[in-house]
Design a protein around this motif. Structure first.
Motif, PDB file in Angstrom:
ATOM      1  N   ASP A   1       0.824  -1.211   0.000  1.00 18.74           N
ATOM      2  CA  ASP A   1       0.000   0.000   0.000  1.00 18.74           C
ATOM      3  C   ASP A   1       0.857   1.261   0.000  1.00 18.74           C
ATOM      4  O   ASP A   1       0.600   2.196  -0.758  1.00 18.74           O
ATOM      5  CB  ASP A   1      -0.932   0.015   1.222  1.00 18.74           C
ATOM      6  N   ILE A   2       1.893   1.287   0.837  1.00 15.31           N
ATOM      7  CA  ILE A   2       2.787   2.446   0.919  1.00 15.31           C
ATOM      8  C   ILE A   2       3.500   2.662  -0.418  1.00 15.31           C
ATOM      9  O   ILE A   2       3.636   3.791  -0.893  1.00 15.31           O
ATOM     10  CB  ILE A   2       3.805   2.263   2.074  1.00 15.31           C
TER      11      ILE A   2
ATOM     12  N   GLN B   1       1.103   4.012  -3.018  1.00 19.97           N
ATOM     13  CA  GLN B   1       0.753   5.409  -2.739  1.00 19.97           C
ATOM     14  C   GLN B   1       1.776   6.379  -3.334  1.00 19.97           C
ATOM     15  O   GLN B   1       1.458   7.536  -3.596  1.00 19.97           O
ATOM     16  CB  GLN B   1       0.617   5.639  -1.236  1.00 19.97           C
ATOM     17  N   LYS B   2       2.983   5.910  -3.598  1.00 19.28           N
ATOM     18  CA  LYS B   2       3.993   6.754  -4.250  1.00 19.28           C
ATOM     19  C   LYS B   2       3.680   6.912  -5.734  1.00 19.28           C
ATOM     20  O   LYS B   2       4.033   7.918  -6.346  1.00 19.28           O
ATOM     21  CB  LYS B   2       5.389   6.133  -4.095  1.00 19.28           C
TER      22      LYS B   2
ATOM     23  N   THR C   1       0.391   6.238  -7.303  1.00 18.99           N
ATOM     24  CA  THR C   1      -0.988   6.584  -7.682  1.00 18.99           C
ATOM     25  C   THR C   1      -1.271   8.077  -7.881  1.00 18.99           C
ATOM     26  O   THR C   1      -2.201   8.393  -8.625  1.00 18.99           O
ATOM     27  CB  THR C   1      -2.003   5.972  -6.697  1.00 18.99           C
TER      28      THR C   1
END
Length: 151
Positions: free
Chosen positions: A124-125, A128-129, A131
């Motif tokens: 997820d992390i 997130q970079k 998206t």
């Protein structure tokens, strides 16, 4: 016999056997390889040098075990940059430590990346970079099947 390059270079059965033997164990000694392919050690060494010189063999690699390094998950991420973000996405993926291989491709998406991650939260992390700059489509790799080269 299959054509190997545009300059009409062809592999003979000994070349093929040598490539398969190296593919199975790139650390095998010349003596061991020569026994496997039925050549003398100097003959085998010359074949290897020729295959390297002509670019058929481009290198000998170390294959890492992702799980032994603590990466419990591997994923493939298809990346489609938003308009105007292509170069920013390309640079981000090149610098991303989790990305072990990234292919620039044709078609609807621009990149396919192979990531090593240690958990779903790490995934997820990592996503997130990406998206804010691109649309992603992620698949978790369940298993990897490796096939010997088909010559």
């Amino acid at each position: 016999m299959k054509k190997l390059t545009k300059i009409d270079q062809r592999l003979d059965p000994i070349d093929r056997a040598l490539i398969i033997a190296i593919h199975q164990n790139a650390r095998a000694s010349i003596r061991s390889l020569s026994r496997q392919v039925g050549l003398s050690a100097p003959g085998c060494s010359e074949r290897l040098k020729r295959l390297e010189a002509t670019g058929v063999i481009s290198g000998f690699n170390v294959e890492l075990n992702a799980q032994a390094l603590g990466y419990t998950l591997q994923v493939l991420v298809r990346v489609k940059p938003f308009t105007g973000n292509f170069h920013s996405v390309e640079q981000l993926l090149a610098e991303m430590a989790e990305c072990v291989v990234c292919y620039k491709i044709t078609g609807e998406d621009s990149f396919v990346c192979h990531l090593y991650i240690d958990s779903v939260s790490h995934l997820d992390i990592t996503l997130q970079k990406i998206t804010p700059l691109a649309e992603t489509n992620t698949s978790i790799i369940k298993s990897i099947h490796k096939k010997l080269p088909d010559f």
